[in-house]
Write an enzyme that holds these catalytic residues in place. Structure first.
Site, PDB file in Angstrom:
ATOM      1  N   SER A 188      32.926  39.500  37.239  1.00  0.00           N
ATOM      2  CA  SER A 188      33.515  39.459  35.909  1.00  0.00           C
ATOM      3  C   SER A 188      35.022  39.569  36.040  1.00  0.00           C
ATOM      4  O   SER A 188      35.526  40.323  36.874  1.00  0.00           O
ATOM      5  CB  SER A 188      32.981  40.627  35.077  1.00  0.00           C
ATOM      6  OG  SER A 188      33.851  40.864  33.995  1.00  0.00           O
ATOM      7  N   GLU A 232      33.289  42.050  28.471  1.00  0.00           N
ATOM      8  CA  GLU A 232      32.340  41.629  29.496  1.00  0.00           C
ATOM      9  C   GLU A 232      31.083  41.035  28.861  1.00  0.00           C
ATOM     10  O   GLU A 232      30.535  40.045  29.347  1.00  0.00           O
ATOM     11  CB  GLU A 232      31.976  42.832  30.384  1.00  0.00           C
ATOM     12  CG  GLU A 232      31.526  42.467  31.774  1.00  0.00           C
ATOM     13  CD  GLU A 232      31.555  43.672  32.712  1.00  0.00           C
ATOM     14  OE1 GLU A 232      32.536  43.810  33.455  1.00  0.00           O
ATOM     15  OE2 GLU A 232      30.614  44.490  32.697  1.00  0.00           O
ATOM     16  N   CYS A 289      29.270  56.826  39.127  1.00  0.00           N
ATOM     17  CA  CYS A 289      30.486  57.645  39.184  1.00  0.00           C
ATOM     18  C   CYS A 289      30.204  59.142  39.206  1.00  0.00           C
ATOM     19  O   CYS A 289      31.006  59.927  39.706  1.00  0.00           O
ATOM     20  CB  CYS A 289      31.376  57.341  37.987  1.00  0.00           C
ATOM     21  SG  CYS A 289      31.652  55.593  37.749  1.00  0.00           S
ATOM     22  N   CYS A 300      33.720  47.089  37.364  1.00  0.00           N
ATOM     23  CA  CYS A 300      34.326  48.388  37.041  1.00  0.00           C
ATOM     24  C   CYS A 300      34.607  49.224  38.272  1.00  0.00           C
ATOM     25  O   CYS A 300      35.379  50.155  38.229  1.00  0.00           O
ATOM     26  CB  CYS A 300      33.417  49.216  36.148  1.00  0.00           C
ATOM     27  SG  CYS A 300      32.722  48.294  34.824  1.00  0.00           S
ATOM     28  N   LYS A 303      39.919  54.467  42.881  1.00  0.00           N
ATOM     29  CA  LYS A 303      40.786  54.173  41.726  1.00  0.00           C
ATOM     30  C   LYS A 303      42.249  54.299  42.116  1.00  0.00           C
ATOM     31  O   LYS A 303      43.112  53.667  41.523  1.00  0.00           O
ATOM     32  CB  LYS A 303      40.472  55.131  40.571  1.00  0.00           C
ATOM     33  CG  LYS A 303      39.137  54.856  39.908  1.00  0.00           C
ATOM     34  CD  LYS A 303      39.187  53.684  38.960  1.00  0.00           C
ATOM     35  CE  LYS A 303      37.790  53.298  38.497  1.00  0.00           C
ATOM     36  NZ  LYS A 303      37.771  51.988  37.841  1.00  0.00           N
ATOM     37  N   GLU A 354      48.383  43.109  41.114  1.00  0.00           N
ATOM     38  CA  GLU A 354      48.167  42.401  39.847  1.00  0.00           C
ATOM     39  C   GLU A 354      47.951  43.357  38.673  1.00  0.00           C
ATOM     40  O   GLU A 354      47.854  42.925  37.535  1.00  0.00           O
ATOM     41  CB  GLU A 354      46.990  41.421  39.978  1.00  0.00           C
ATOM     42  CG  GLU A 354      45.633  42.044  40.264  1.00  0.00           C
ATOM     43  CD  GLU A 354      45.355  42.248  41.756  1.00  0.00           C
ATOM     44  OE1 GLU A 354      46.322  42.240  42.560  1.00  0.00           O
ATOM     45  OE2 GLU A 354      44.188  42.437  42.112  1.00  0.00           O
ATOM     46  N   GLU A 367      31.933  37.666  27.802  1.00  0.00           N
ATOM     47  CA  GLU A 367      32.038  36.821  28.990  1.00  0.00           C
ATOM     48  C   GLU A 367      30.645  36.404  29.467  1.00  0.00           C
ATOM     49  O   GLU A 367      30.409  35.247  29.814  1.00  0.00           O
ATOM     50  CB  GLU A 367      32.778  37.578  30.097  1.00  0.00           C
ATOM     51  CG  GLU A 367      33.120  36.717  31.298  1.00  0.00           C
ATOM     52  CD  GLU A 367      33.762  37.510  32.444  1.00  0.00           C
ATOM     53  OE1 GLU A 367      34.012  38.725  32.266  1.00  0.00           O
ATOM     54  OE2 GLU A 367      33.969  36.925  33.519  1.00  0.00           O
ATOM     55  N   GLU A 401      42.948  51.044  43.418  1.00  0.00           N
ATOM     56  CA  GLU A 401      42.934  50.044  42.354  1.00  0.00           C
ATOM     57  C   GLU A 401      44.240  50.028  41.568  1.00  0.00           C
ATOM     58  O   GLU A 401      44.793  48.967  41.281  1.00  0.00           O
ATOM     59  CB  GLU A 401      41.760  50.304  41.400  1.00  0.00           C
ATOM     60  CG  GLU A 401      41.608  49.244  40.327  1.00  0.00           C
ATOM     61  CD  GLU A 401      40.524  49.591  39.310  1.00  0.00           C
ATOM     62  OE1 GLU A 401      40.457  50.759  38.881  1.00  0.00           O
ATOM     63  OE2 GLU A 401      39.743  48.697  38.956  1.00  0.00           O
TER      64      GLU A 401
END
Lengths: 157, 573
Positions: free
Chosen positions: B318, B278, B502, B298, B357, B365, B281, B360
């Site tokens: 990102s 990141e 978190c 994230c 999560k 993908e 990037e 996710e």
């Protein structure tokens, strides 16, 4: 005119509406379409920048809004005081049993829908039901059953 | 200063304080069900009633301001019987299945029933039968257990600005539901689980995968590995009666091995890797004319939030996968190759402070050759349940260290668990990437703390970046609207879905107050202060991974395994 454009047109008429216009908008939509569709809720929510859940929450708070399209035969059962005393509850149960749907619903074939209303202003003729706007006075269970069965028969022919 | 009287004793109160706030300060615990500290009171449940002299009826203390000369009583027979009646009425319509309930023994309603000495069913109302909503990959809704306190609705609206759920219908037909009572999966729910944290009963809970994990742990031929997120080691201890903010990283690793996981990896390792990717990037975007500001990626709740509410900002996200998914991808590629294990036989489990999560890891993908990169996600709470079921008590175990090749971490990676942590880690490494040198002082105090929105201008060599850190999607939406309206002084923005990051995730131990969350945050910062390795780019295992396998940040392999894409999402909103 397709469903889409009706709602769009109504919303265009409320160009800069804020959240206080939610009820008049929903009323107009119901007037035009006969019910509040899921699509309409999403459109109103985008138009007013309000969450769809909130629009649906407000709409379901009021008895006046329907969320399923009306049937070809729309039966309104009066549950006002006079009709209640004269046995409108059993009239309602009977219609529900005959059609196998609950008040507020529409049969799957789209033929029948039931709605409970509070008073039709014909208390002298209690119990009253209305079929597509036409009043039927002093209904008895037999009368009602015949009425529904006749309509069903007519549609199967 | 106001002078009031509580139970015959003179007490001072501040102007604008509610009676409840005054009483709490006096050490008088008034029972509440719908009260949410920090949000406007709703006064719905009436549990907190007190007697105020001269008032015609009992007064809800949560929503009534203290006034000068007020005489308050908190435990007269009238108050106690009113409170008891409220609980009895709530129970009249409640399923009596506490023995089988996920919140059995940890339920506010149960606790209040016990506290008020309710020993039999006084009212028996008609039990309303309503179907569970199990459509969401993260959250299960059980409307039969709902007592309509409305906390979930308020958190979803006022804290997260999502409003996936609301009160539907009216009077005794009221339910909490989505628009058109559709499943959560097609609603605008972003799976953050903040509603689960505030729910007093089991009306909202995470979708449990404990049994699936138990099953694969004993399945022949399966190689079960686990990763644990940075925020878990500082919160799991609370489930075992440690005080909030206790870090049991080593004991937890030992416990995971005892449970039967073949390898224990630290997600903070891939947090370091995320920083490399990141950070590169960001530097590439900043120097090469890419889309700015860049948002971190994230937090999966935030990603869904952008996909459904701000699709025009998808190019700003990102492309880095989250640390969980990076770890998952590496386990089933690099690790599988190195250990010569067929990826099909690897079961990859992750322990996360997060319900989103679970969503996710199921994104289409996030896998290759029809294998998911991460198979099961357990929340911190489910992890505690797994330990209890298997009889492993982490408190008596000797600390152990995680496994190579994904076991080393910098404290920068560890700080991903708190709001501002990703930014702090990124700034430390971006500084190095840009200037080639180290920052004179690593700690960036401006980015720390529980505030929903923090900003800083960062200078590294010739480059100056505007950085913002937001946590809680309400704060995120506010910033998004500013950017939409033309604000352009920001280049890098860290967004965490849950307020505080978190450490306050939807999968964390229940009943943690703001002080507990702060304690968890402080512990992460303490870990950073004491750590020998405080920057991601010096993580030797990360360096080795690049040398042996990945090549360079943003390289071909990285692109294939560690980066992803996002799509505009149509939801019922």
């Amino acid at each position: 005119m397709s469903t889409q454009t009706k709602v769009d047109k109504i919303l265009a008429g409320h160009a800069f509406a804020k959240r206080d216009k939610i009820i008049p908008i929903l009323q107009e939509i119901q007037e035009a379409e006969g019910y509040i569709s899921q699509n309409a809720v999403v459109k109103v929510s985008r138009h007013l920048s309000m969450p769809a859940s909130k629009i649906y929450g407000v709409a379901t708070f009021y008895n006046q809004f329907r969320f399923k399209a009306r049937g070809k035969y729309h039966i309104m059962v009066c549950r006002g005081t006079a009709c209640h005393v004269k046995g409108s509850l059993s009239a309602l149960r009977l219609v529900e049993d005959c059609l196998k749907i609950k008040a507020g619903d529409t049969t799957r074939d789209g033929l029948f829908s039931i709605e409970v209303v509070v008073c039709m202003g014909a208390c002298g003729l209690a119990p009253v039901i209305s079929l597509n706007g036409e009043c039927h006075a002093k209904v008895t269970p037999e009368k009602l059953k015949n009425l529904v069965e006749e309509l069903k028969l007519k549609e199967t022919k | 200063m106001l002078n009031i009287e509580v139970n015959g004793k003179a007490v001072q109160a501040n102007q604008g304080e509610t009676i409840l706030q005054v009483l709490t300060r006096q050490g008088i615990k008034v029972p509440t069900l719908c009260h949410l500290p920090g949000l406007a009171p709703s006064g719905a449940c009436r549990m907190c009633v007190v007697e105020v002299e001269g008032a015609p009826s009992l007064i809800p203390s949560c929503s009534y301001p203290a006034a000068d000369g007020m005489k308050i009583k908190t435990n007269t027979p009238q108050i106690l019987s009113a409170r008891k009646a409220i609980v009895e009425l709530l129970l009249s319509n409640h399923p009596q299945d506490c023995l089988y309930c996920i919140r059995g023994g940890d339920c506010d309603l149960q606790r209040l029933a016990k506290q008020h000495g309710i020993r039999n069913r006084v009212f028996s109302g008609e039990r309303v039968r309503r179907e569970k909503d199990t459509s969401s990959p993260s959250i299960v809704r059980d409307p039969e257990k709902c007592i309509l306190c409305g906390k979930c609705v308020r958190v979803c609206e006022e804290v997260q600005n999502v409003s996936a759920i609301d009160f539907i219908h009216r009077g005794n037909k009221t339910v909490i539901g989505t628009a058109y009572n559709q499943g959560l999966n097609v609603s605008s729910c972003i799976n953050c689980g903040q509603c689960v944290l505030v729910c007093p009963t089991a009306a909202l809970s995470e979708k449990s995968h404990v049994n699936d994990v138990l099953k694969v742990l004993s399945a022949p031929g399966k190689y079960v590995v686990v990763q644990h997120a940075p925020a878990v080691s500082v919160s799991i201890a609370e489930e075992f009666n440690y005080k909030p903010g206790t870090d049991i990283d080593g004991k937890m690793t030992a416990a995971l091995r005892k449970v039967g996981f073949k390898k224990v990896f630290d997600t903070s390792f891939t947090a370091d890797l995320t920083i490399m990717e990141e950070g590169s990037e960001l530097v590439k975007r900043a120097t090469g004319g890419g889309v700015l500001p860049m948002f971190t990626s994230c937090s999966p709740g935030w990603i869904k939030f952008v996909e459904q509410f701000y699709p025009e900002f998808i190019p700003n996200l990102s492309t880095c996968k989250s640390p969980q998914q990076m770890m998952g991808a590496l386990i089933k590629s690099f690790f599988a190759e190195r250990e010569k294990i067929d990826p099909a036989n690897i079961v990859s489990v992750s322990i996360m402070p997060c319900t989103a999560k679970k969503f996710e890891c199921g994104r289409p993908e996030m896998g290759r050759n029809s294998h998911s990169d991460v198979d099961y996600v357990l929340t911190t709470r489910e992890f505690a349940e797994l330990l209890r079921i298997t009889g492993v008590d982490p408190s008596v175990l000797e600390p152990e260290t995680p496994d190579t090749p994904f076991g080393e971490r910098s404290s920068a990676g560890k700080m991903f668990g708190a709001s501002g942590g990703v930014m702090e880690a990124a700034v430390r490494s971006a500084y190095f990437l840009i200037t080639g040198g180290e920052m004179p002082k690593y700690t960036i105090q401006e980015l720390r703390g529980m505030k929903g929105s923090k900003e800083l201008r960062v200078k590294a060599g010739k480059i100056e970046l505007g950085a913002a850190v937001v946590s809680g999607l309400g704060a995120a939406r506010k910033l998004m609207e500013e950017i939409k309206a033309g604000r352009s002084d920001l280049q890098f923005i860290e967004v965490m879905t849950c307020p505080g990051g978190c450490i306050n995730g939807g999968g964390q131990p229940l009943r943690a107050d703001i002080e507990a969350v702060k304690a968890r945050m402080n512990t992460l910062h303490q870990i950073d202060k004491d750590a020998p390795l405080r920057v991601s780019h010096k993580n030797t295992q990360v360096k080795r991974l690049y040398e042996e396998f990945l090549g360079a940040p943003l390289g071909h392999k990285s692109h294939e395994l560690l980066h992803t894409h996002y799509n505009k999402r149509d939801v019922l909103a």
